[in-house]
Design an enzyme around this catalytic site. Structure first.
Site, PDB file in Angstrom:
ATOM      1  N   ASP A   1       0.662  -1.357   0.278  1.00  0.00           N
ATOM      2  CA  ASP A   1       0.052   0.255   0.219  1.00  0.00           C
ATOM      3  C   ASP A   1       1.162   1.256   0.420  1.00  0.00           C
ATOM      4  O   ASP A   1       1.733   0.680   0.348  1.00  0.00           O
ATOM      5  CB  ASP A   1      -0.923  -0.178   1.489  1.00  0.00           C
ATOM      6  CG  ASP A   1      -2.525   1.211   1.267  1.00  0.00           C
ATOM      7  OD1 ASP A   1      -2.266   1.771   0.468  1.00  0.00           O
ATOM      8  OD2 ASP A   1      -2.845   0.754   1.898  1.00  0.00           O
TER       9      ASP A   1
ATOM     10  N   ASP B   1      -6.498  -6.649  -2.035  1.00  0.00           N
ATOM     11  CA  ASP B   1      -6.765  -6.281  -0.953  1.00  0.00           C
ATOM     12  C   ASP B   1      -8.153  -5.551  -0.217  1.00  0.00           C
ATOM     13  O   ASP B   1      -8.912  -5.331  -1.720  1.00  0.00           O
ATOM     14  CB  ASP B   1      -5.538  -5.223  -0.286  1.00  0.00           C
ATOM     15  CG  ASP B   1      -5.086  -5.340   1.498  1.00  0.00           C
ATOM     16  OD1 ASP B   1      -6.043  -6.480   1.976  1.00  0.00           O
ATOM     17  OD2 ASP B   1      -4.699  -4.572   1.970  1.00  0.00           O
TER      18      ASP B   1
ATOM     19  N   ASP C   1      -2.740 -10.698   9.248  1.00  0.00           N
ATOM     20  CA  ASP C   1      -2.247  -9.945   9.689  1.00  0.00           C
ATOM     21  C   ASP C   1      -1.852  -9.250  10.986  1.00  0.00           C
ATOM     22  O   ASP C   1      -0.734  -9.237  11.288  1.00  0.00           O
ATOM     23  CB  ASP C   1      -3.445  -7.872   9.884  1.00  0.00           C
ATOM     24  CG  ASP C   1      -3.250  -7.522   8.293  1.00  0.00           C
ATOM     25  OD1 ASP C   1      -3.025  -8.159   7.837  1.00  0.00           O
ATOM     26  OD2 ASP C   1      -3.985  -6.236   8.683  1.00  0.00           O
TER      27      ASP C   1
HETATM   28  C1  DGJ Z   1      -3.563  -5.269   4.968  1.00  0.00           C
HETATM   29  C2  DGJ Z   1      -3.489  -6.035   4.996  1.00  0.00           C
HETATM   30  O1  DGJ Z   1      -3.935  -7.141   5.066  1.00  0.00           O
HETATM   31  C3  DGJ Z   1      -1.709  -5.874   4.819  1.00  0.00           C
HETATM   32  O2  DGJ Z   1      -1.264  -7.163   4.908  1.00  0.00           O
HETATM   33  C4  DGJ Z   1      -1.510  -4.503   4.242  1.00  0.00           C
HETATM   34  O3  DGJ Z   1      -1.457  -5.301   2.977  1.00  0.00           O
HETATM   35  C5  DGJ Z   1      -2.292  -3.174   4.949  1.00  0.00           C
HETATM   36  N1  DGJ Z   1      -3.789  -3.595   4.233  1.00  0.00           N
HETATM   37  C6  DGJ Z   1      -2.233  -1.879   4.005  1.00  0.00           C
HETATM   38  O4  DGJ Z   1      -3.140  -1.288   3.852  1.00  0.00           O
END
Ligand code: DGJ
Length: 737
Positions: free
Chosen positions: A371, A482, A552
């Site tokens: 991102d 994402d 995450d």
């Molecule tokens: C959520 C994802 O799970 C992360 O790995 C990362 O890409 C963030 N979004 C970026 O905004």
């Protein structure tokens, strides 16, 4: 044994028997053309009518209008696709509102068709199979009053323990009708003592294994988020009490769908079970004009009489061979490094170039720019929807970074969040109405962003064009897709008031349509799904993206549980698992690099850290681990997974991978919290050949039967929290013997 569908007559009743070497699924037609369920489970030779449902007079259970006795009632009868209003008071599989205001239906058997192989479902992700690998039974039911046809599809695969089911509903009348519920499947099961196993969770704690008793009444597991969700995986299992990885009976159900879903488990007054799975009928309706039809998503229905591990292996096989359609499905997956936890939004070209160069030295094979590379995005408050390069951060564009990466013999990947829009974006300023919103209602925020209505083609087309402009210009090898919030104020501006109940499903159909176009146009791009980690880790997404970012939560101790739970349905090769930075941003915990590496290397391995923060000693570990993973990834990514010790019940966890000819295995053992005077654990292996001699880590030699029945002690007294051990098990060549 190939898949077979046998059709016979038993006591004048038509019987369908779907079978292969492992399982049987038996259904038939009884009086009043009721499509009846007899059996799903371990293979039987044939069905001779032994499980005929007793005819008895139950008070308050109605009989058919022309009944001559009171002994036959569908109120308690095991059916394949029941409805409500004509005698069955349990949960209906289908509800359709008709022009006269009635929603009563009663479907009667019409006819059947058997075809070789398995076609995919139009517009939906689904399993597929060649004519040699599967057989499909389609049964038509018809309601003569409502003039509605229900088509039930059943596929049996050769050598699998899985049957897939889906349903199609067609309006054959003159007036429009409205579907209010259309489950993908219904299963009525005789009285039993099964427990319910499910995978509930939450953000950063996805797919936690949970088992409970089934009590009288109705239990619903669902998502109303227009996403399969972190909170409730579209999966559940019925299991015998005391089930473990190697023994016990389990029926597992996994929905191939990524939107709002619902599973229903009803224990009826006679302690029989009725279970259903499909699109969530909450806020759902679907209008069918004359001749129109509606196709439900598909369910994988799995049976094991050898515990949970066999259930999982069966899911893994079917997903790998009959669901994921990407050409990467059987290709070794590259070790990636993702800059998210290394930089978050705070990067420029130079910083990224340094990470790329350093990663190449470490043996990493794919760099992923996460991102923050587009619009003017420096935090999560802007620019979603503006998919053009942020020239302030990356003055030489993506091509220059991609070229550098390729020169260093690595692949280059890029992050997108195609379904979203920020209020602070050119796209929103131009098309504020493209964000999902209900007229006159304030729009709820989620991560400071809104959701684009992918149910509307003009919106999808715009984003598709923007993405193609990037992908056609720079040489991109990988995309992380994402999706970071759930939908509120759901409303589709292209639909009339009466059809707003279609908005949620149309959104998901739009996402699928988009992914279908994108993956077809760019077959050489490796796609990874993601939704704030594993918020959309489902079989629907896997059809398009052969791997998904599991969570995450990159804390390795937490990951042991998350990966263990995820592996119940999904193969390790599909699970993105990264060695991340310490102190861990999710938990504030510091775990040593060996443990972190071992957890990541037991799935689809990568990194999520700034390589410049590694000490010399850690760098050596990373280099060695990368080489080790490359040498062993075939076994980990494409071998059979055996889970040995569950972290949901123990302070330890263990799993192993075995190759097809049982000549090699890799075993990983994790001790979580340290204990003084540690109680020693014996590790018993699985899946080896009992009569073969194996060498463990190049030292001790033992028969497979010893390793599986006596086992061994994987660890003495640990010296600190989070310690791990790995064992390479190799068949001793006859030469060495
Ligand atoms: C959520 C994802 O799970 C992360 O790995 C990362 O890409 C963030 N979004 C970026 O905004």
């Amino acid at each position: 044994m190939p898949a077979q569908i046998k059709v016979s007559k038993v006591n004048h009743n038509l019987i369908f028997h779907l079978t292969n070497s492992n399982i049987s699924y038996i259904l038939g037609v009884e009086e009043h053309d009721v499509l009846t369920h007899y059996y799903f489970g371990k293979r039987v030779n044939d069905y001779s009518g032994v499980l005929s449902y007793p005819r008895l007079d139950r008070s308050f259970s109605p009989n058919f209008a022309d009944a001559t006795d009171r002994n036959y009632s569908i109120d308690t009868f095991p059916q394949e696709y029941p409805s409500f209003g004509a005698g069955d008071f349990r949960e209906p599989a289908v509800v359709v509102d008709q022009a006269n205001g009635s929603s009563i239906t009663q479907f009667a058997y019409q006819d059947y068709q058997i075809t070789d192989g398995k076609q995919t479902l139009a517009g939906l992700p689904s399993t597929f199979a060649d004519s040699a690998d599967a057989k499909t039974l389609s049964i038509r039911l018809y309601d003569h009053v409502a003039k509605i046809t229900v088509k039930l599809n059943y596929t049996i695969f050769a050598d699998s323990t899985i049957i897939t089911r889906s349903t199609k509903i067609e309006n054959n009348g003159e007036q429009p009708v409205v579907i209010r519920r259309a489950t993908s499947m219904n299963l009525d099961i005789p009285r039993n003592n099964y427990q319910l196993l499910q995978l509930p969770g939450r953000y950063a704690e996805e797919r936690q294994l949970f088992i409970e008793d089934i009590n009288p009444g109705i239990k619903v597991l669902d998502s109303k988020r227009s996403a399969s969700s972190h909170m409730q995986s579209p999966f559940f299992a019925l299991v015998t009490p005391g089930i473990n990885e190697q023994s016990g009976t389990a029926y597992g159900f996994s929905l191939i769908y990524s939107g709002s879903h619902k599973s229903m488990i009803q224990k009826d007054p006679y302690e029989q079970l009725r279970i259903q799975m499909g699109i969530n009928d909450f806020n759902f309706n679907w209008q069918l004009a004359k001749k129109q039809s509606f196709q439900t998503p598909e369910v994988m229905m799995n049976y094991s009489d050898h515990g949970l591990n066999a259930l999982s292996q069966s899911f893994h096989q079917l997903i790998q061979h009959h669901l994921i359609r990407s050409k990467f499905v059987d290709k070794p997956r590259p070790i990636l490094i993702n800059n998210w936890e290394a930089t978050y939004f705070d990067f420029d070209e130079e910083k990224i170039q340094r990470i790329i160069k350093k990663s190449a030295e470490l043996g990493v094979e794919l760099f992923v720019l996460d991102d923050g590379w587009f619009g003017h995005r420096n935090d999560d408050k802007s620019s979603l929807g503006d998919w053009y390069v942020n020239k302030q951060k990356l003055p030489n564009g993506l091509s220059s970074l991609a070229n550098l990466t390729h020169k260093l013999n690595m692949k280059f990947g890029l992050w997108f969040e195609p379904e979203m829009i920020s209020a602070d974006s050119d796209l929103y300023r131009e098309h504020p109405d493209w964000a999902i919103q209900t007229p006159n209602r304030p729009m709820s925020l989620g991560r400071d962003q809104y959701v684009l209505d992918f149910g509307r083609k003009e919106i999808r087309d715009n984003i598709f064009k923007q993405m193609c402009a990037i992908l056609d210009h720079a040489d991109i090898d990988y995309i992380k897709w994402d999706m970071n919030r759930n939908i509120t104020e759901l409303y589709n501006r292209n639909l009339p008031a009466a059809q707003q109940g279609e908005a949620a499903h149309r959104y998901i159909l739009g996402v699928y349509d988009f992914m279908d176009k994108l993956t077809t146009r760019y077959p050489n791009i490796l796609f990874e799904g993601c939704s704030g980690g594993g918020g959309r880790f489902d079989a629907g997404m896997l059809y398009y993206t052969p791997q998904i970012w599991t969570s995450d939560n990159t804390d390795a101790a937490e990951r042991v549980r998350i990966q263990y739970g995820t592996s119940l349905v999904f193969p390790p090769v599909a699970m993105g698992a990264h060695v991340s930075k310490v102190t861990n941003p999710n938990t504030g915990r510091t775990i040593d690099i060996n443990f972190r590496s071992m957890v990541a290397s037991s799935a689809n391995m990568g990194y999520e850290l700034d390589p410049f923060t590694l000490t010399d000693e850690q760098i050596k570990v990373v280099e060695t681990e990368n080489q080790w993973y490359k040498d062993n990834r075939d076994l980990i990514q494409f071998g059979q997974l055996y889970r040995l010790i569950s972290p949901f019940k123990n302070n330890q966890a263990a799993w192993m991978f075995v190759n097809d000819n049982q000549s090699e295995a890799i075993v990983m053992f994790f001790n979580l919290m340290n204990q003084p005077s540690y109680p020693l654990t014996v590790l018993k292996l699985q899946g080896l050949d009992p009569d073969t001699k194996y060498q463990i880590n190049g030292r001790q030699i033992a028969y497979g039967s010893e390793l599986m029945n006596l086992g061994f002690y994987p660890m003495g007294q640990p010296t600190h929290d989070f310690t791990s051990a790995r064992f390479e098990i190799k068949k001793v060549s006859s030469h060495a013997e």
